[in-house]
Design a protein around this motif. Structure first.
Motif, short mmCIF file in Angstrom:
data_model
loop_
_atom_site.label_atom_id
_atom_site.label_comp_id
_atom_site.label_asym_id
_atom_site.label_seq_id
_atom_site.Cartn_x
_atom_site.Cartn_y
_atom_site.Cartn_z
N LEU B 3 0.83 -1.20 0.00
CA LEU B 3 0.00 0.00 0.00
C LEU B 3 0.87 1.25 0.00
N SER B 4 0.35 2.31 -0.60
CA SER B 4 1.08 3.58 -0.57
C SER B 4 0.82 4.25 0.79
N GLY B 5 1.63 5.26 1.10
CA GLY B 5 1.45 5.99 2.34
C GLY B 5 0.04 6.54 2.47
N ILE B 6 -0.48 7.10 1.38
CA ILE B 6 -1.82 7.70 1.40
C ILE B 6 -2.89 6.63 1.68
N GLU B 7 -2.73 5.48 1.02
CA GLU B 7 -3.70 4.40 1.24
C GLU B 7 -3.71 3.95 2.69
N ILE B 8 -2.52 3.89 3.27
CA ILE B 8 -2.44 3.50 4.68
C ILE B 8 -3.07 4.59 5.56
N PHE B 9 -2.76 5.83 5.25
CA PHE B 9 -3.28 6.97 6.01
C PHE B 9 -4.81 6.91 6.14
N LYS B 10 -5.45 6.54 5.02
CA LYS B 10 -6.92 6.49 5.03
C LYS B 10 -7.48 5.54 6.07
N LYS B 11 -6.67 4.53 6.44
CA LYS B 11 -7.14 3.54 7.39
C LYS B 11 -6.77 3.89 8.84
N LEU B 12 -5.97 4.93 9.04
CA LEU B 12 -5.54 5.28 10.41
C LEU B 12 -6.60 6.13 11.12
N PRO B 13 -6.52 6.26 12.45
CA PRO B 13 -7.54 6.99 13.22
C PRO B 13 -7.63 8.49 12.88
N LYS B 14 -6.59 9.07 12.33
CA LYS B 14 -6.55 10.48 11.93
C LYS B 14 -6.79 11.44 13.11
N THR B 15 -6.29 11.09 14.28
CA THR B 15 -6.44 11.98 15.43
C THR B 15 -5.16 12.78 15.68
N ASN B 16 -4.10 12.41 14.98
CA ASN B 16 -2.80 13.07 15.17
C ASN B 16 -2.41 13.19 16.64
N CYS B 17 -2.67 12.13 17.41
CA CYS B 17 -2.41 12.18 18.84
C CYS B 17 -0.91 12.09 19.18
N LYS B 19 0.96 9.49 19.74
CA LYS B 19 1.41 8.41 20.63
C LYS B 19 2.39 7.45 19.94
N CYS B 20 2.37 7.47 18.59
CA CYS B 20 3.28 6.58 17.85
C CYS B 20 4.69 7.14 17.78
N GLY B 21 4.88 8.34 18.34
CA GLY B 21 6.22 8.91 18.32
C GLY B 21 6.45 9.81 17.12
N VAL B 22 5.45 9.92 16.27
CA VAL B 22 5.52 10.80 15.09
C VAL B 22 4.36 11.78 15.25
N PRO B 23 4.54 13.05 14.88
CA PRO B 23 3.51 14.06 15.18
C PRO B 23 2.15 13.80 14.53
N THR B 24 2.11 13.28 13.31
CA THR B 24 0.81 13.14 12.66
C THR B 24 0.59 11.73 12.12
N CYS B 25 -0.68 11.41 11.91
CA CYS B 25 -1.01 10.10 11.34
C CYS B 25 -0.41 9.98 9.93
N LEU B 26 -0.41 11.08 9.20
CA LEU B 26 0.11 11.04 7.84
C LEU B 26 1.60 10.69 7.85
N ALA B 27 2.31 11.36 8.75
CA ALA B 27 3.75 11.07 8.84
C ALA B 27 3.99 9.61 9.21
N PHE B 28 3.16 9.10 10.12
CA PHE B 28 3.29 7.70 10.53
C PHE B 28 3.01 6.77 9.35
N ALA B 29 2.00 7.13 8.57
CA ALA B 29 1.64 6.31 7.40
C ALA B 29 2.80 6.25 6.41
N MET B 30 3.43 7.39 6.22
CA MET B 30 4.56 7.44 5.28
C MET B 30 5.70 6.54 5.76
N LYS B 31 5.93 6.57 7.06
CA LYS B 31 6.99 5.72 7.62
C LYS B 31 6.65 4.25 7.46
#
Ligand code: B12
Ligand code: SF4
Lengths: 318, 449
Positions: B3-17, B19-31
């Motif tokens: 999956l691409s980063g964007i495709e993964i991002f769509k499935k994440l909670p999108k709260t940018n909390c 807790k994963c150690g990365v500031p945003t869900c998008l950044a986490f998805a890219m990683k």
């Protein structure tokens, strides 16, 4: 279940280079696929092994490496003769170690005379390999080129710092040159271009990407070779489509692990077999990465590698 | 791949909390998409989505674990054909072969050699990892006894091989906690062994007589719900093994052909009676895609170069192994101890410090950051010249720890000694030997002066 074999579409081919002179010619190169990928291309000329001969008695060699040559070690001509007659050497590599300014530093004319004698008495293709000092090699290898006029020797290492001098002389006396660069694909390509500009013809060139042996930089040599082959065969990089030669024995037999006795290092097993395997396994890795000519030392290591090449060239099922 | 980063991002909670150690869900998805993060790092993803993303971002060759506890080994997990494309993940596992036809003494001797073959190199421990136990005596009691002995006498993982399905099942049951690899599912026993592996969550080897058959069997097992398979294409000649290994790896990577998306097992021990030739074959398979490499015996002179070569091929090409830039004290140093400098390439450091150690002369070893390059490579790259060494010595703090002002440099750097003395007023620069192996003699002489 039928499976669809994912084959690569190679668009390039390694040049075929004719080594030696009439009567003893050997062709190397010509691959149209990655090493031993015979299900999707051909290797018309399986890799060859050149046996080392030294211009003077080597120092610092472990007993295992001296033993096979003890009777001829004082005489490069007899040494070469033994390699051919007893061990069936396909090629000889004369190592001009005593020309090294940090060692005996023998003058160029003396070195050239040794090379001439070996060349006159040796009826397989002959590699003459300098000590690695850019300036001294320029002197020595030019003299060798002159005095062995027309023999089609394989002359190396020819480096960025001395390619003009050696390259021009090699053309004049009709020898093949080894373009040598320090483990870098761009530098390898660049030197081939420079040699081309100098008018070294494409059928007189093979390349040496520099050696790292097991435990001492093998991975760098391995990867640069794979990258060179990838560029040559799949990216039509015409200036990299040359056979590859590696001068490996020297670096293998000077490593600490090969020199330790079994008493000093019981966990490293039998010292002689260990030395042989360090050499043979280094060669095996290099074969898997695209070697065409291997400069080797120990007869038993060579026998292992020859057999391995035969096995890899064979696609039988069982 | 996946999956691409964007495709993964769509499935994440999108709260940018965060807790994963990365500031945003998008950044986490890219990683995640580039394999730089683990899905587990986000606590708020549902199991279902986790599986979906995990599957899609998993490497095309599945990672399989054999054994349990500290000695569990990972194989597979590969995503490339060539190490320079990024890196290879898990080095092949060299494996000792034992048969229940061998007498006690032979078995004990081989086990001892196996257990002793532990080597440390640049700070990494290398050793043969698994033991393959084959039942070919025809007596299941011998097989079970041998497996029990291996269990007792080593904590290594193992492979259980037996055509007698009954004996194999009993033995697996007896040592299922050790998570052995079961060898091998093939035509007639496919379901039995598939179920056995499922019941005890053990990895299962699958063997075909050729690639077609292998693919068919593997597909059936995947269909039964098996996840951890190890492939044997049946080839037992060097040329054919190479061909099969390449086709298996390529099918997994280029075509995402699921039945071949698993690590492999190969048997140099069945291909020759000559241990030297066996080492050659094993080496070929190490470079080209064998995951478990079964050897007839473990001898220092062959296993050591094999392990070392494999460590070379499996190091990360983008990151040379390095040690920290600092002053290392070797032995009981005092204000008169010699001072030696070299670069921070792990290999250089371990060779040099090893020789100093064996000299028993206490030494301050200064390690300068050369970005993981060897002495001459660093010098050629402009990272180990007189200017940079001068600056490094001054700020290193070594001047406060010693009374003398003598610095030993590597023999290969002899050409810089004059210039270095100019950079370091008050210091005397001594040129050491070229090869580290001559250091002990040199140091003894130096300390006597
Ligand atoms: C592998 C390798 C590389 C690898 C890097 C490996 C690494 N991590 O350093 C790569 C491919 C990246 C590389 C690149 C280059 N390389 Co390079 N490389 C080599 C090679 C084959 C082996 C180096 C190695 O790993 N040696 C093993 C380590 C352990 O050796 P070492 O650090 O010197 O330590 C030994 C001794 O010095 C001594 N020692 C160490 N410290 C001390 C301290 C004291 C006090 C004492 C007494 C002794 C001592 O002990 C050790 C064991 O004996 C050598 C050739 C060779 N066969 O040696 C060329 C070599 C070093 N490279 C060379 C060159 C020119 C380069 C490049 C500049 C080429 C280029 N233009 O791209 C680049 C520079 C890098 C960059 N720009 O980033 C040249 C240097 C020429 C020179 N005389 O200056 C060499 C000698 C090859 C050659 N003959 O041309 N290289
Ligand atoms: S922990 Fe999960 S929800 Fe929070 S920012 Fe990271 S990815 Fe988004």
């Amino acid at each position: 279940m039928t499976i669809e074999i994912p084959k690569l579409a190679y668009t390039g081919k390694i040049k075929e280079i004719l080594l030696g002179q009439e009567g003893n010619n050997i062709t190397v190169g010509g691959e149209s696929c990655y090493p031993f990928h015979l299900f999707e291309g051909t290797m018309p000329h399986p890799p060859k092994i050149a046996m080392e001969v030294y211009d003077s008695v080597p120092e610092d060699w472990p007993e295992a490496a001296i033993e096979p040559f003890a009777d001829v070690i004082h005489d490069p001509v007899a040494w070469a003769g033994k390699c051919i007659d007893v061990y069936g050497a396909e090629m000889i590599a004369l190592q001009m170690a005593s020309t090294d300014p940090n060692a005996e530093n023998i003058p160029a004319d003396k070195a050239a005379a040794i090379a001439k004698k070996v060349s006159d008495e040796t009826d397989v293709p002959l590699i003459v390999w300098g000590c690695g000092d850019v300036d001294k090699d320029a002197e020595v290898l030019r003299s060798v080129c002159e005095i062995c006029d027309g023999r089609n020797l394989i002359i190396g290492p020819v480096a960025e710092g001395n390619y003009r001098a050696i390259g021009a002389t090699a053309i004049a006396y009709n020898h093949t040159v080894v373009a040598s660069t320090p483990i870098d694909i761009n530098l390898a390509k660049q030197l081939n271009i420079l040699l081309g500009n100098l008018n070294v013809s494409d059928d007189k060139l093979i390349i040496d990407p520099s050696i790292g042996v097991i435990g001492y930089g093998l991975e760098y040599t391995y990867s640069v070779m794979e990258r060179i082959r990838m560029a040559a065969l799949t990216q039509e990089d015409e200036r990299l489509q040359f056979p590859i030669i590696l001068d490996l024995a020297k670096d293998v037999w000077k490593t600490k692990e090969v020199k330790l006795s079994e008493e000093e290092a019981p966990l490293l097993g039998n010292q002689k077999k260990r030395g042989i395997l360090f050499e043979a396994l280094t060669a095996q890795c290099l074969l898997m990465a695209g070697a065409d000519v291997l400069i080797m030392r120990h007869p038993e290591a060579i026998a292992l590698v020859k057999e391995s090449i035969e096995e890899l060239m064979n696609r039988r099922e069982g | 791949m996946g999956l691409s980063g964007i495709e993964i991002f769509k499935k994440l909670p999108k709260t940018n909390c965060g807790k994963c150690g990365v500031p945003t869900c998008l950044a986490f998805a890219m990683k995640l998409a580039t394999g730089q993060a683990e899905i587990e790092a986000c606590p708020d993803i549902s199991e279902e989505v986790k599986e979906e993303i995990g599957e899609a971002s998993a490497p095309p060759v599945r990672t399989v674990i054999i054994g349990a506890g500290e000695r569990a080994v990972k194989i597979g997990g590969e995503a490339f054909m060539f190490r320079h494309e990024k890196r290879f993940e898990n080095p092949p596992v060299f494996t000792l072969f034992l048969s229940d036809k061998m007498d006690e003494e032979t078995v004990s001797d081989r086990l001892t050699r196996f257990n002793n073959a532990v080597y440390e190199r640049v700070g990494v421990v290398m050793r043969p990892e698994l033991i393959a136990i084959k039942g070919d005596s025809g007596e299941s009691s011998r097989f079970e006894a041998l497996a029990a002995k291996v269990c007792r006498e080593t904590d290594a993982g193992f492979v259980l091989m037996n055509e007698d399905t009954e004996a194999l099942s009993r033995t697996v049951r007896a040592c299922s906690g050790r998570k052995p690899l079961i060898y091998a599912a093939t035509g007639n026993n496919l379901e039995t062994l598939g179920n056995l592996a499922l019941e005890f969550s053990c990895p299962l080897a699958v063997k075909g007589n050729n690639l077609e058959e292998l693919a068919g069997f593997a597909e059936r097992l995947v269909g039964m719900g098996l996840k951890d398979l190890v492939l044997d294409s049946g080839a037992r000649t060097a040329g054919k093994v190479l061909e099969d290994q390449i086709i298996i790896r390529r099918s997994a990577l280029m075509k995402r052909f699921k039945p071949f998306g698993f690590p492999t097992i190969v048997f140099p021990c069945e291909m020759t009676d000559d241990p030297m030739k066996e080492a050659m074959i094993a080496c070929q398979m190490m470079t080209k895609y064998g995951s478990i490499i079964v050897l007839s015996g473990i001898e220092g002179h062959s296993i050591f170069p094999l392990l070392l070569a494999s460590m070379n091929i499996f190091t990360d090409p983008q990151r040379p192994m390095t040690v920290e830039e600092k002053i290392y004290e070797i032995g009981a140093v005092d204000e008169n101890s010699p001072v030696i400098i070299t670069g921070n390439f792990s290999l250089t450091y371990f060779i040099v410090s090893g020789e100093i150690d064996s000299s028993r002369v206490p030494v301050y070893l200064l390690i300068k950051d050369t970005e993981g390059l060897s002495v001459l490579t660093a010098w050629a790259a402009g990272k180990f010249g007189a200017d940079t060494i001068g600056v490094f010595i001054k700020k290193s703090g070594i001047e406060d720890r010693i009374k003398h002002r003598k610095l030993v440099i590597p023999g290969y750097l002899s050409s810089i000694s004059g210039e270095l003395e100019e950079e370091l007023p008050g210091w005397k620069v001594l040129v050491g030997p070229r090869e580290a192996s001559h250091l002990p003699a040199y140091l003894k002489q130096l300390s006597q002066q």
